[in-house]
Write an enzyme that holds these catalytic residues in place. Structure first.
Site, PDB file in Angstrom:
ATOM      1  N   SER A  21      -9.489  -2.765   6.198  1.00  0.00           N
ATOM      2  CA  SER A  21     -10.121  -3.826   5.397  1.00  0.00           C
ATOM      3  C   SER A  21     -11.122  -4.677   6.181  1.00  0.00           C
ATOM      4  CB  SER A  21      -9.054  -4.707   4.747  1.00  0.00           C
ATOM      5  OG  SER A  21      -8.371  -3.952   3.774  1.00  0.00           O
ATOM      6  N   LYS A  70       3.327  -7.581  -0.043  1.00  0.00           N
ATOM      7  CA  LYS A  70       2.767  -7.736  -1.395  1.00  0.00           C
ATOM      8  C   LYS A  70       3.767  -8.275  -2.414  1.00  0.00           C
ATOM      9  CE  LYS A  70      -0.664  -4.037  -1.028  1.00  0.00           C
ATOM     10  NZ  LYS A  70      -1.191  -2.820  -1.653  1.00  0.00           N
ATOM     11  N   ASN A  91      -1.856  -8.640  -4.034  1.00  0.00           N
ATOM     12  CA  ASN A  91      -2.576  -8.098  -2.875  1.00  0.00           C
ATOM     13  C   ASN A  91      -3.796  -8.947  -2.514  1.00  0.00           C
ATOM     14  OD1 ASN A  91      -4.367  -7.282  -4.919  1.00  0.00           O
ATOM     15  ND2 ASN A  91      -5.065  -5.572  -3.678  1.00  0.00           N
ATOM     16  N   ASP A 106      -5.134  -4.030  -6.959  1.00  0.00           N
ATOM     17  CA  ASP A 106      -4.806  -2.599  -6.789  1.00  0.00           C
ATOM     18  C   ASP A 106      -4.909  -1.864  -8.125  1.00  0.00           C
ATOM     19  OD1 ASP A 106      -4.366  -2.440  -4.044  1.00  0.00           O
ATOM     20  OD2 ASP A 106      -2.246  -2.953  -4.204  1.00  0.00           O
ATOM     21  N   GLY A 130       6.947   8.212  -7.244  1.00  0.00           N
ATOM     22  CA  GLY A 130       7.140   6.958  -6.515  1.00  0.00           C
ATOM     23  C   GLY A 130       7.558   5.854  -7.463  1.00  0.00           C
ATOM     24  N   GLY A 132       7.703   2.334  -5.950  1.00  0.00           N
ATOM     25  CA  GLY A 132       7.512   1.096  -5.203  1.00  0.00           C
ATOM     26  C   GLY A 132       6.359   0.287  -5.798  1.00  0.00           C
ATOM     27  N   GLY A 133       5.826  -0.637  -5.004  1.00  0.00           N
ATOM     28  CA  GLY A 133       4.751  -1.517  -5.484  1.00  0.00           C
ATOM     29  C   GLY A 133       3.511  -0.751  -5.909  1.00  0.00           C
ATOM     30  N   ALA A 134       3.159   0.302  -5.143  1.00  0.00           N
ATOM     31  CA  ALA A 134       1.958   1.078  -5.463  1.00  0.00           C
ATOM     32  C   ALA A 134       2.146   1.817  -6.787  1.00  0.00           C
ATOM     33  CB  ALA A 134       1.661   2.057  -4.329  1.00  0.00           C
ATOM     34  N   TYR A 220      -4.260   7.753   2.328  1.00  0.00           N
ATOM     35  CA  TYR A 220      -5.614   8.159   2.728  1.00  0.00           C
ATOM     36  C   TYR A 220      -5.743   8.413   4.226  1.00  0.00           C
ATOM     37  CZ  TYR A 220      -5.856   3.126   3.438  1.00  0.00           C
ATOM     38  OH  TYR A 220      -5.575   1.851   3.823  1.00  0.00           O
ATOM     39  N   GLY A 241      -7.203   8.837  -1.736  1.00  0.00           N
ATOM     40  CA  GLY A 241      -6.784   7.433  -1.835  1.00  0.00           C
ATOM     41  C   GLY A 241      -7.754   6.442  -1.229  1.00  0.00           C
TER      42      GLY A 241
HETATM   43  P1  NDP Z   1       7.000   1.068  -1.045  1.00  0.00           P
HETATM   44  O1  NDP Z   1       7.695   0.986   0.272  1.00  0.00           O
HETATM   45  O2  NDP Z   1       7.152  -0.039  -2.039  1.00  0.00           O
HETATM   46  O3  NDP Z   1       7.456   2.448  -1.805  1.00  0.00           O
HETATM   47  C1  NDP Z   1       7.528   3.649  -1.082  1.00  0.00           C
HETATM   48  C2  NDP Z   1       7.740   4.817  -2.038  1.00  0.00           C
HETATM   49  O4  NDP Z   1       7.756   6.016  -1.253  1.00  0.00           O
HETATM   50  C3  NDP Z   1       9.056   4.771  -2.800  1.00  0.00           C
HETATM   51  O5  NDP Z   1       8.899   5.380  -4.057  1.00  0.00           O
HETATM   52  C4  NDP Z   1       9.963   5.621  -1.885  1.00  0.00           C
HETATM   53  O6  NDP Z   1      11.046   6.188  -2.555  1.00  0.00           O
HETATM   54  C5  NDP Z   1       8.998   6.695  -1.468  1.00  0.00           C
HETATM   55  N1  NDP Z   1       9.414   7.352  -0.226  1.00  0.00           N
HETATM   56  C6  NDP Z   1       9.294   6.889   1.038  1.00  0.00           C
HETATM   57  N2  NDP Z   1       9.807   7.777   1.927  1.00  0.00           N
HETATM   58  C7  NDP Z   1      10.274   8.827   1.194  1.00  0.00           C
HETATM   59  C8  NDP Z   1      10.916  10.055   1.528  1.00  0.00           C
HETATM   60  N3  NDP Z   1      11.186  10.387   2.803  1.00  0.00           N
HETATM   61  N4  NDP Z   1      11.230  10.913   0.524  1.00  0.00           N
HETATM   62  C9  NDP Z   1      10.958  10.591  -0.767  1.00  0.00           C
HETATM   63  N5  NDP Z   1      10.358   9.437  -1.148  1.00  0.00           N
HETATM   64  C10 NDP Z   1      10.018   8.560  -0.178  1.00  0.00           C
HETATM   65  O7  NDP Z   1       5.461   1.325  -0.687  1.00  0.00           O
HETATM   66  P2  NDP Z   1       4.174   1.074  -1.611  1.00  0.00           P
HETATM   67  O8  NDP Z   1       4.535   1.430  -3.003  1.00  0.00           O
HETATM   68  O9  NDP Z   1       3.633  -0.263  -1.346  1.00  0.00           O
HETATM   69  O10 NDP Z   1       3.119   2.124  -0.989  1.00  0.00           O
HETATM   70  C11 NDP Z   1       3.262   3.535  -1.176  1.00  0.00           C
HETATM   71  C12 NDP Z   1       2.078   4.235  -0.497  1.00  0.00           C
HETATM   72  O11 NDP Z   1       0.868   3.915  -1.173  1.00  0.00           O
HETATM   73  C13 NDP Z   1       1.870   3.808   0.958  1.00  0.00           C
HETATM   74  O12 NDP Z   1       1.548   4.950   1.729  1.00  0.00           O
HETATM   75  C14 NDP Z   1       0.679   2.871   0.888  1.00  0.00           C
HETATM   76  O13 NDP Z   1      -0.055   2.822   2.088  1.00  0.00           O
HETATM   77  C15 NDP Z   1      -0.115   3.508  -0.234  1.00  0.00           C
HETATM   78  N6  NDP Z   1      -1.036   2.566  -0.899  1.00  0.00           N
HETATM   79  C16 NDP Z   1      -2.368   2.887  -0.919  1.00  0.00           C
HETATM   80  C17 NDP Z   1      -3.265   2.061  -1.544  1.00  0.00           C
HETATM   81  C18 NDP Z   1      -4.709   2.453  -1.561  1.00  0.00           C
HETATM   82  O14 NDP Z   1      -5.562   1.567  -1.765  1.00  0.00           O
HETATM   83  N7  NDP Z   1      -5.030   3.726  -1.398  1.00  0.00           N
HETATM   84  C19 NDP Z   1      -2.852   0.799  -2.173  1.00  0.00           C
HETATM   85  C20 NDP Z   1      -1.431   0.569  -2.129  1.00  0.00           C
HETATM   86  C21 NDP Z   1      -0.563   1.429  -1.486  1.00  0.00           C
HETATM   87  P3  NDP Z   1      12.470   5.412  -2.620  1.00  0.00           P
HETATM   88  O15 NDP Z   1      12.349   4.420  -3.754  1.00  0.00           O
HETATM   89  O16 NDP Z   1      13.429   6.487  -2.880  1.00  0.00           O
HETATM   90  O17 NDP Z   1      12.669   4.740  -1.284  1.00  0.00           O
END
Ligand code: NDP
Length: 276
Positions: A21, A70, A91, A106, A130, A132-134, A220, A241
């Site tokens: 960034s 976030k 964000n 986002d 997924g 999570g937040g993304a 990415y 990404g």
């Molecule tokens: P979180 O930590 O909130 O969520 C992570 C996710 O990945 C969960 O669904 C988790 O599953 C899953 N996960 C992690 N490890 C494993 C594994 N070994 N096996 C299976 N599932 C797994 O992260 P975010 O949601 O914030 O971010 C996710 C990705 O998106 C990151 O790589 C981030 O950098 C990227 N991102 C990119 C953006 C962009 O502008 N391109 C913007 C925002 C995010 P579980 O719930 O089971 O733990």
């Protein structure tokens, strides 16, 4: 040279050294000849609240937030816009009249990245891996694009169920290897961190994925993940990404510095050159 008039923004993360960034916003500051700065801010989770609350006194016009802040940051905002509340994550923080306002760009970044790659809204199902937040940002973006059938696949089923509980009947939850999740889908999204440099690849069977489906990865680094390579090899249109990162920065930069910048191939190349 900075002066008292210099507008100051930055990105808070822990760690933050890897963030692209500062390079991205720095490009636009130079391009538009703005008296401003955009700096990396390494902020430990325990210090997040105090650092956010100190932004007005510290002379910031705003900051972006990255992992792991976030979701936690939402609790500390004086005001949060409806989109940030829906996603459950902030964000972008704007400082105005001594108060801090949380926004989520986002959702915009995800949408613009897809639309600029030619993805068309339609009536077919879409699939998000997924929870999570993304993933939540992707779900909100897809709902706002009119999706009526959003399938969520996640390692931890309870987390996927909680996304479904937040967003209602358009969401259905599938287990990891249920191939029906990809049937007739028009879009497959990786919103996990799988495939990120140093993480295992995203291991999901693509045989049921229609040949005309778009495939996008929020990861990415690397730009072409193994997941995108597999999709491309079978003829699917892929969207990396980095575009989401570039597009989410547009409304943030506009709010910080008062100029709406453009996402261009030159910007993309410049940011790519700065990757770790
Ligand atoms: P979180 O930590 O909130 O969520 C992570 C996710 O990945 C969960 O669904 C988790 O599953 C899953 N996960 C992690 N490890 C494993 C594994 N070994 N096996 C299976 N599932 C797994 O992260 P975010 O949601 O914030 O971010 C996710 C990705 O998106 C990151 O790589 C981030 O950098 C990227 N991102 C990119 C953006 C962009 O502008 N391109 C913007 C925002 C995010 P579980 O719930 O089971 O733990």
């Amino acid at each position: 040279m900075s002066s008292p008039a210099t507008k100051k923004a930055g990105i808070m993360g822990w760690p933050v050294g890897h963030s692209l960034s500062p390079r991205l916003h720095g490009y636009w500051l130079k391009e538009h000849n703005i008296d401003g700065s955009y700096v990396p801010l390494a902020v430990e989770p325990e210090k997040l609240r105090n650092r956010l609350k100190a932004l007005p006194a510290d002379g910031f016009c705003g900051v972006n937030l990255t992992i792991p802040h976030k979701e936690e940051a939402l609790r500390f905002m004086d005001h949060a816009d409806p989109l940030a509340l829906r996603v459950g994550a902030v964000n972008t923080v704007i400082v105005a009249d001594g108060r801090i306002e949380g926004r989520n760009t986002d959702v915009y970044g995800f949408t613009q990245n897809l639309l600029s790659a030619g993805y068309k809204r339609g009536n077919r199902p879409v699939t998000v891996i997924g929870a999570g937040g993304a993933a939540r940002a992707a779900v909100v973006a897809l709902l706002d694009m009119g999706a009526k059938d959003i399938r969520i696949i996640n390692r931890t089923r309870d987390r996927a169920l909680s996304v479904a509980a937040s967003f209602g009947e358009a969401i259905s939850v599938y287990v990891w290897d249920d191939k029906r999740a990809l049937k007739n889908t028009s879009l497959l999204v990786n919103a996990t961190s799988l495939g990120l440099k140093g993480q295992p690849p995203l291991d999901i069977a693509l045989d049921e994925l229609p040949p005309d489906a778009y495939v996008t990865d929020m990861v990415y680094v690397p730009l072409m993940t193994d997941f995108l390579k597999r999709a491309e090899a079978r003829g699917n249109k892929t969207v990396d990404g980095l575009g989401m990162l570039l597009h989410q920065a547009v409304p943030a930069f506009t709010a910080f510095f008062g100029v709406k910048p453009q996402v261009t191939p030159a910007l993309r190349s410049y940011v790519l050159e700065g990757r770790p």
